[in-house]
Design an enzyme around this catalytic site. Structure first.
Site, short mmCIF file in Angstrom:
data_model
loop_
_atom_site.label_atom_id
_atom_site.label_comp_id
_atom_site.label_asym_id
_atom_site.label_seq_id
_atom_site.Cartn_x
_atom_site.Cartn_y
_atom_site.Cartn_z
N GLU A 122 0.85 -1.19 0.00
CA GLU A 122 0.00 0.00 0.00
C GLU A 122 0.89 1.25 0.00
O GLU A 122 1.84 1.28 0.77
CB GLU A 122 -0.92 0.03 1.24
N GLY A 262 3.59 2.08 10.76
CA GLY A 262 3.32 1.23 11.91
C GLY A 262 3.06 -0.22 11.57
O GLY A 262 3.68 -1.12 12.12
N ALA A 263 2.13 -0.45 10.65
CA ALA A 263 1.75 -1.82 10.33
C ALA A 263 0.89 -1.81 9.08
O ALA A 263 0.47 -0.76 8.61
CB ALA A 263 0.98 -2.44 11.48
N ASN A 266 -2.48 -6.40 5.31
CA ASN A 266 -2.58 -7.38 4.22
C ASN A 266 -3.52 -8.54 4.61
O ASN A 266 -3.47 -9.02 5.73
CB ASN A 266 -1.21 -7.96 3.93
N HIS A 298 -6.48 -2.18 15.17
CA HIS A 298 -6.70 -1.40 13.94
C HIS A 298 -6.49 -2.28 12.70
O HIS A 298 -7.36 -2.34 11.82
CB HIS A 298 -5.75 -0.21 13.93
N GLU A 299 -5.37 -2.97 12.65
CA GLU A 299 -5.08 -3.78 11.46
C GLU A 299 -6.09 -4.92 11.35
O GLU A 299 -6.55 -5.26 10.27
CB GLU A 299 -3.66 -4.33 11.49
N HIS A 302 -9.39 -3.77 9.99
CA HIS A 302 -9.36 -3.53 8.55
C HIS A 302 -9.86 -4.74 7.75
O HIS A 302 -10.23 -4.59 6.59
CB HIS A 302 -7.93 -3.23 8.10
N GLU A 321 -9.62 4.25 6.46
CA GLU A 321 -8.78 4.69 7.58
C GLU A 321 -9.57 5.44 8.66
O GLU A 321 -9.41 5.19 9.84
CB GLU A 321 -7.60 5.52 7.08
N1 B3K Z 1 -2.96 0.94 5.67
C1 B3K Z 1 -1.65 1.05 6.22
C2 B3K Z 1 -0.93 2.30 5.84
C3 B3K Z 1 -0.21 2.22 4.56
C4 B3K Z 1 0.68 3.41 4.36
C5 B3K Z 1 1.23 3.45 3.00
N2 B3K Z 1 2.18 4.52 2.79
C6 B3K Z 1 -1.66 0.96 7.70
C7 B3K Z 1 -2.95 1.29 8.35
O1 B3K Z 1 -3.46 2.38 8.29
O2 B3K Z 1 -3.50 0.42 8.94
ZN ZN Z 2 -5.38 1.77 8.76
#
Ligand code: B3K
Ligand code: ZN
Length: 873
Positions: A122, A262-263, A266, A298-299, A302, A321
């Protein structure tokens, strides 16, 4: 670099149904075999447009269509794209590319971090792996086979479920993974390394058993438990609160040391920056534990808000986000103290997001254009985006909001959608009209509310008049009024909440109301009010706005001790402290408000009030916040005034500080409950204040605490207090001892760097330069760069803004250096300079010229180009 505009959005001309990848991983590079099943998009009006595939830093080895190699004239390798003209309606495209992960210092695409292969795709990293329509509205099923040396890379991971594995010649092996859920390429991930596996399981609400796996380097094997537990708490919470069940049979987390942020969420294979997932009592602070819990959640969240339902294009980034930050904030509030969580989020917003929204890079939650999408992973997209979702939650209420989110997930599962689709689901489920509310997504800038009040003693009517205005921002003027939920309460003289009656005679009125502002000016009348009340405004920070009301110090003191809304109690204390500090900026010799000292004294003595709230209330507003509040910041004056207030408080409250320290000294085992976190926070604040004024007894306590602490919060608290003191010899010794004890642990070394870099006493420029030469510093590791250069420029404000301009020149030099190896990091790091207009003229000139030096660098990356040019415009 080109500007990309939302208004130019077109549906993709071609869709990809299936992607088959084969990675051959070697020490000198990797060969990527890709087979794409492509078909023309029936919804596209593009006709027989050529097939356009993005690519970046790829060496094309071969390309074939339906098995027939393409001749040179059948395709164009444009460097950043592969274009194939005249393709059939549906076909298979075979592409082989060669890449060099070992030389990838940008940390985008496939790269190496401490010997392992890992990915970050990303937003646009997948195109650094192979040619592909790298946009989130192209969703495909991925099958990935990874081949590598068996001894060096025993663990081979990708998204989905493992479906095959085996040995190959030459000591190599392979594993094949299949992800049944169609996904955009930005959610692709691959990991290969010599990693240990930590196992756990989770049983979902429907009784399915999920394998949870954490993969880390062997030295980190003891630092996984907390994240795995946090993961299970998140999985359960998302079922309970949002009705979201996990969908694959396995969920994996990998920790890597070199990571730009941070993380990353995927599908089925989250990749984390080590510092955001690994923790033990000995090495992680309370703040780190809380951050880890929030990021793991958070991850994980997602998986629904981002993966199952994803973004149509990158202008919609806040769709996933903002919503996911809101969800993780709700989760953290449920796991700990909701008031404290709200205070932390509002502080970040008011300090940093408001500054962004008032600066040269200000943009709406749904931007209309960008040059480099990496620059738009901002506080506005994330934090303000989360506030926007929170306001919808406030307007609809818990139950309708849940119906809205259910509808959103059900309606859009498997789709790539827009923020507008999200709002529409909320409207459809609730029957509410959110058309004016949508301006929150379109208009940049922080709305300002000006509140005045009148009391009509005869009629017993209290009248609040609220006017709103949204400031101009780059490219946006003449804004419309927004729909703002404004939570208020009124307090009577004895501190009792008054009923809020909109008309005379009605009874049973609530003591809390959310007023809805929609006009430029609104007048609210409250009836049956027999004495002039004190208004409690924007309770719980019900909207991301600035509030101006002519509070007197008496009113603030009153709210500080009587407001039933914990957030506003804290806020009143902050406003009072800001007012006192500001008066010292204007008149440095003036007396420090004695009532502030009294207020802090009663806080320090108040054992009846929630100690987590007390701990927060004791923190003086930061220099960064004071800068944000000023028109033309004079950093030296702000620093001096704030330090003077701190010294004054510490000197006058010495006995209370010592008592508070001892009362909150460690008892029993280390625990992470809000109560114990608050205890450590209180005691370390007390210690910091005592050392700030050079107290000898404080020194002894700090040294003893450093020696005997059984956890990193207390150890670092003592170290920080020493570093921020004038006990030069003692702090040098403490720093040396700490480093020797933890030199093997990169995360602790990062803390050690940042404690120094952020300190005005230990982090003047010559010392910062020494840190850059330290054996543990590593230019290739973003965490190290952030812990020294980032901490210096964003936290050590008095040193960074040295009136001789040396701090600015230093930052410009480091940004230029980093721009060649890692543009994303360089672009983040330059941010403090872009705020030059905010400062008094003597600073401004120097900041601007440092920025111009960056602008004039040879081969400036698109990332830094955008930020620097926009901020000089
Ligand atoms: N979605 C990723 C962030 C990606 C950043 C790319 N430059 C982490 C997050 O917001 O969970
Ligand atoms: Zn995020």
């Amino acid at each position: 670099p080109q500007t990309i505009c939302l208004s130019d959005y077109k549906v993709p001309a071609y869709l990809v149904d299936q992607v088959d990848l084969r990675f051959e991983l070697f020490e000198d590079g990797a060969r990527v075999h890709s087979v794409l099943s492509v078909r023309r998009n029936p919804e596209s009006s593009a006709g027989d447009e050529p097939l356009y595939l993005h690519g970046d830093s790829l060496v094309l080895e071969s390309v074939a269509l339906n098995g027939t190699p393409l001749a040179a004239g059948d395709f164009d390798d444009l460097g950043d794209a592969l274009v194939v003209s005249s393709v059939p309606e549906a076909f298979e495209l075979q592409v082989v590319t060669w890449i060099e992960p070992q030389n990838n210092t940008r940390l985008e695409g496939l790269y190496k971090s401490s010997g392992m292969f890992c990915t970050q795709c990303e937003a646009e990293g997948f195109r650094c792996i192979t040619f592909y329509p790298d946009r989130p509205d192209v969703m495909a099923r991925f099958r990935t086979r990874i081949e590598a040396d068996r001894d060096a890379y025993p663990v081979l991971l990708s998204n989905g479920n493992p479906v095959a594995k085996g040995d190959l010649e030459g000591g190599r092996h392979y594993v094949t993974w299949e992800d049944p859920f169609p996904k955009p390429a930005y959610l692709f991930a691959l990991v290969a390394g010599d990693l240990v596996e930590k196992k756990d399981t989770f049983t979902t609400c429907s009784g399915r058993s999920i394998d949870l796996r954490m993969y880390v380097e062997p030295r980190n094997a003891q630092k996984c438990d907390f994240a795995l537990d946090a993961l299970k708490r998140s999985m359960r919470w998302d079922e309970d609160v949002y009705g979201r069940e996990y969908d694959l049979d396995i969920f994996m987390i990998v920790a890597v040391d070199d990571f730009n942020m941070g993380a990353m969420e995927n599908k089925g294979l989250n990749i984390f920056n080590s510092s955001c997932v690994l923790a033990s009592q000995e090495t992680a602070t309370d703040a780190a534990f809380q951050r880890i819990e929030a990021i793991v959640a958070h991850e994980y969240f997602h998986n629904w808000s981002g993966n199952r339902v994803t973004c149509r294009d990158w202008f919609q980034l806040s769709l996933k986000e903002g919503f996911t930050v809101f969800r993780d904030a709700q989760f953290s509030a449920d796991m700990g103290s909701p008031t404290v969580k709200r205070i932390e989020d509002a502080t970040l917003l008011r300090t940093a997001q408001f500054a962004e929204d008032a600066g040269p890079m200000a943009h709406p939650v749904r931007p209309a254009s960008y040059m480099e999408i990496s620059n738009f992973y901002t506080l506005t997209i994330y934090e303000k985006g989360a506030e926007v979702v929170r306001m919808i939650h406030n307007l609809l209420g818990e139950s309708l909001f849940r119906q809205g989110s259910d509808l959103y997930f059900q309606r859009h599962d498997g789709q790539a959608v827009t923020t507008d689709d999200f709002v529409r689901a909320m409207e459809d489920a609730s029957g509410r009209d959110l058309s004016q509310f949508r301006l929150w997504y379109e208009q940049a800038g922080t709305p300002a509310l000006t509140v005045t009040d009148e009391f009509d003693e005869e009629r017993c009517v209290y009248r609040l008049t609220v006017s709103q205005s949204v400031p101009d921002t780059p490219g946006q003027t003449g804004k419309k009024p927004q729909h703002i939920p404004f939570a208020v309460g009124l307090l009577g003289r004895d501190g009792q909440p008054l009923p809020l009656l909109f008309s005379a005679g009605s009874d049973d009125a609530p003591v809390d109301r959310v007023l809805e502002l929609t006009e430029r000016e609104h007048c609210f009348e409250f009836h049956g009010v027999s004495e002039r009340p004190v208004p409690s405004l924007l309770r719980g920070f019900s909207a991301p706005v600035r509030v101006h009301y002519p509070w007197t110090r008496e009113q603030l003191l009153f709210l500080m001790s009587h407001d039933p809304d914990g957030f506003n109690r804290w806020d009143a204390g902050q406003r009072l402290a800001v007012d006192v500090i500001q008066s010292l900026i204007v008149a440095p010799e003036a007396e420090v408000e004695p009532r502030l000292v009294d207020a802090y004294r009663s806080l320090l003595r108040n054992t009846g009030l929630d100690q987590a709230l007390v701990a927060k209330m004791l923190q003086l507003p930061s220099e960064a916040y004071l800068i944000e509040l000023s028109e033309q910041a004079d950093v030296a004056a702000i620093h001096r005034a704030r330090e003077a207030v701190l010294s004054h408080l510490a000197t006058h409250l010495r006995d209370e500080l010592l008592a508070c320290y001892h009362r909150n000294s460690a008892q029993g085992d280390y625990q992470l409950t809000p109560e114990s976190v608050a205890r450590r926070s209180l005691r370390n604040t007390a210690l910091g204040w005592l050392l700030h004024i050079g107290d000898q007894q404080g020194l002894v306590l700090a040294q003893e605490q450093l020696r005997s602490a059984d956890n990193m919060t207390d150890r670092l608290g003592a170290l920080r207090a020493l570093v921020n003191s004038d006990f030069v010899e003692e702090r040098t010794q403490a720093l040396e001892g700490f480093y020797q004890a933890f030199r093997e642990d990169p995360q602790v070394v990062e803390l050690w760097f940042s404690v120094q870099a952020a300190s005005v006493r230990a982090g003047q420029l010559p010392q910062i330069t020494q840190l850059l030469e330290h054996e543990a510093f590593d230019w290739k590791n973003p965490n190290k760069v952030r812990s020294v250069i980032g901490a210096f420029a964003s936290q050590n404000l008095a040193a960074f803004h040295n009136p001789d301009g040396s701090g600015y020149a230093f930052l410009a030099t480091q940004v230029c250096r980093l721009d060649d190896s890692n543009p994303q990091i360089a672009s983040r790091l330059v941010t403090p300079l872009t705020r030059w207009r905010k400062f008094a003229p003597e600073y401004r000139v120097l900041m601007k010229s440092a920025l111009e030096r960056v602008r004039d660098k040879d081969r400036l990356s698109g990332d830094v180009y955008e930020v620097v040019h926009k901020s000089l415009a």
